[in-house]
Design an enzyme around this catalytic site. Structure first.
Site, short mmCIF file in Angstrom:
data_model
loop_
_atom_site.label_atom_id
_atom_site.label_comp_id
_atom_site.label_asym_id
_atom_site.label_seq_id
_atom_site.Cartn_x
_atom_site.Cartn_y
_atom_site.Cartn_z
N SER A 234 0.56 -1.24 0.02
CA SER A 234 0.26 0.24 -0.16
C SER A 234 1.22 0.96 -0.41
O SER A 234 1.90 1.39 -0.93
CB SER A 234 -1.20 0.23 1.37
OG SER A 234 -2.08 0.55 0.79
N ASP A 328 -8.54 -5.75 -5.89
CA ASP A 328 -7.70 -4.22 -5.43
C ASP A 328 -9.31 -3.26 -4.58
O ASP A 328 -9.10 -2.91 -6.46
CB ASP A 328 -6.87 -3.58 -5.34
CG ASP A 328 -5.66 -3.64 -4.15
OD1 ASP A 328 -7.36 -2.99 -3.15
OD2 ASP A 328 -4.88 -2.20 -4.25
N HIS A 359 -6.59 -6.45 -1.83
CA HIS A 359 -5.42 -5.37 -1.31
C HIS A 359 -4.41 -5.43 -0.40
O HIS A 359 -3.96 -5.81 -0.75
CB HIS A 359 -6.06 -3.97 -1.10
CG HIS A 359 -4.81 -2.59 -0.97
ND1 HIS A 359 -4.06 -1.91 -1.79
CD2 HIS A 359 -4.62 -2.82 0.24
CE1 HIS A 359 -3.38 -1.01 -0.96
NE2 HIS A 359 -4.12 -1.28 -0.08
#
Length: 417
Positions: A234, A328, A359
Site C-alpha cells: 500500500s 484490489d 489489497h
C-alpha cells in the site's frame, strides 16, 4: 475414542500443518471448527462440514469440505478462512515475539451451524501459530530519527537485510518481519508515522528518514551488505519504490499493491520535491455495510497533469518484484504496476498478478481481510478480494517473495520450529 490432531502442534504461522480426525464412525457427518482470540479479545472462527471416510477419518489434506466457510480440498482452510465475529476486524499479531496465536480446533457431531455452551465437542486440541522462530531476537530501535524494531535470526550472521513497511494505518506492524526473520533475514520493521515520537499524521515523505534507516541497518554487525531489500504494501509500496529509485543501497524491492506516483503527500529528498496527486475524496462510495470504497478517489495517472508526480522508476538500478491483487478495491494497483514497468528496463522487474486477490496480500496464514476499520479513518475501508483466490495468491506470492529476496540478497538460513 474420537481424536483431532494438528501436526506439528507448534508451527510458524506461514507454514502448513496437517489436521486429522480419527475414531469417527464410517461416513459420519461432522463439523470442524477453528477459533482464536486476538490480543484485543476479538474472536475469529471458521467451520467446515466433512463426511468421514470408511475408516472413520477426516484428513483435511485429502478430503473435501462439503460446505461451511469453504468447500473443497483446503488443507489449511480452517486457518486461512477465519472470520471475525465482529464486523470490520482484521487479524494482526501485535506481540510477535512474546506469544503465539492459540488456535483451538474442535469436532462436533453432525451439522453445527452455531456453537453455544450446550454444544460439547467430540474432540478438541490446540495449535500454536508463532510469528517468530526459536532464537529470533527482537530489538527496539530508537536511534537518531529512526523508530521501529529489528528482528534478528539466531546465530552470529551476517544475515541479508530487509526493511519492512506497511501503509496508511501508520504505527508499527511486525508480523511479516518476524516471519522473514524466521527465514534467515535481518529485518527492520520500520515505522514512519503515528508511532512513539514520530509525526501523528503523514504530511510528507522525507526520503532522508528512510535513507537513515537503511544506513543504520547496513551498519549493524550482524548484517551482510552491501545492499538490502525493501518490502512494502500500500503506502509502504509507494515508499519502497521511491527508495529503490533514489537509494543505491536498495537492490531488491517487493512492491505489494502500491502506486507508482506520489499521492496525498509530497516526497522530499536533498532539495528534490515530487508533488503529490491530490485525492478526490468526494468520489468515495459507501457500501451496503457502511464502509468506504476509495477506489474512485485516485485521479487517472495517465492524465498528463499527473506526470510531475510520477516516481522516476527508470532510474532504478536494482530489481523489483511487483505483486498485484486484481480485485484490489483500494486502488487500481494493476494499472500502477503496468505504468511503472512500462518505464523500467525489462530485466529490472518481475510482475505477479493474481485475479481475485484483494489489497492486503500478506503471508499465508493471514485470512482475507476484505474490509476493516483503519486508524485515522472515520469509516471502515473496503480492501477487496475473494477468499479462495486471495488465499492461493498469498501462498504463491509469499514463496516468490522469499525466493526473490534470497536470489538478490544472498541465501538465508530458515529456522525450523
Amino acid at each position: 475414542m474420537v481424536e483431532v490432531t494438528v501436526t506439528p502442534q507448534s508451527s510458524l504461522a506461514d507454514r502448513e500443518v496437517r489436521v486429522v480426525v480419527r475414531g469417527l464412525s464410517p461416513l459420519q457427518l461432522v463439523t470442524l471448527r477453528a477459533w482464536l482470540t486476538d490480543e484485543h479479545g476479538e474472536r475469529f472462527q471458521a467451520r467446515a462440514f466433512y463426511r468421514a471416510d470408511e475408516a472413520g477419518e477426516v484428513d483435511a489434506a485429502r478430503h473435501a469440505a462439503l460446505g461451511g466457510n469453504y468447500a473443497g480440498v483446503w488443507p489449511m482452510g480452517l486457518f486461512w478462512f477465519l472470520q471475525p465475529d465482529s464486523l470490520f476486524r482484521r487479524l494482526v499479531k501485535r506481540d510477535v515475539a512474546g506469544s503465539p496465536f492459540l488456535v483451538h480446533l474442535e469436532v462436533f457431531d453432525g451439522l453445527c451451524l452455531v456453537t453455544g455452551p450446550q454444544d460439547k465437542p467430540l474432540a478438541a486440541c490446540t495449535a500454536e501459530r508463532w510469528y517468530v522462530g526459536p532464537g529470533v531476537q527482537r530489538v527496539p530501535i530508537r536511534e537518531g530519527r529512526v523508530r521501529g524494531a529489528l528482528l534478528l535470526p539466531p546465530g552470529p550472521g551476517p544475515f541479508p537485510a530487509v526493511i519492512d513497511l506497511f501503509g496508511g494505518a501508520g504505527g508499527l506492524i511486525e508480523f511479516r518481519a518476524g516471519l522473514l526473520a524466521s527465514r534467515g533475514f535481518a529485518v527492520l520493521a520500520l515505522a514512519f508515522f503515528a508511532y512513539e515520537d514520530l509525526p501523528r499524521t503523514l504530511t510528507q515523505l522525507d526520503l532522508e528518514y528512510f535513507e537513515e534507516a537503511a544506513n543504520l541497518l547496513l551498519q549493524h554487525p550482524k548484517v551482510r551488505g552491501p545492499g538490502l531489500g525493501v518490502v512494502g504494501v500500500s503506502k509502504g509500496a509507494e515508499v519502497a519504490l521511491a527508495m529503490a529509485t533514489f537509494l543505491p543501497q536498495v537492490v531488491a524491492t517487493v512492491w505489494i499493491n502500491g502506486t507508482a506516483f506520489l499521492h496525498g503527500n509530497p516526497l522530499t529528498y536533498k532539495g528534490l520535491r515530487i508533488p503529490p496527486i491530490p485525492y478526490h475524496t468526494e468520489r468515495m462510495l459507501f457500501t451496503e455495510l457502511g464502509a468506504m470504497d476509495n477506489s474512485a478517489i485516485f485521479a487517472d495517472p495517465r492524465d498528463p497533469a499527473c506526470s510531475a508526480s510520477a516516481i522516476p522508476v527508470e532510474k532504478i538500478q536494482g530489481k523489483v518484484l511487483f505483486v498485484v491483487g486484481e480485485a484490489d478495491r483500494s486502488f487500481n494497483s494493476k494499472l500502477f504496476a503496468q505504468l511503472a514497468t512500462a518505464r523500467m528496463r525489462q530485466d529490472a522487474y518481475r510482475l505477479l498478478s493474481y485475479p481475485g486477490a484483494g489489497h492486503l496480500i500478506e503471508p499465508p496464514g493471514s485470512p482475507l481481510c476484505s474490509v476493516s476499520s483503519l486508524r485515522g479513518s472515520p469509516l471502515p475501508v473496503v480492501w477487496g478480494g475473494e477468499p479462495q483466490a486471495h488465499a492461493k495468491a498469498q501462498e504463491h506470492s509469499w514463496q516468490e517473495i522469499v525466493q526473490f529476496l534470497e536470489v538478490h540478497l544472498g541465501p538465508a538460513a530458515s529456522i525450523k520450529l
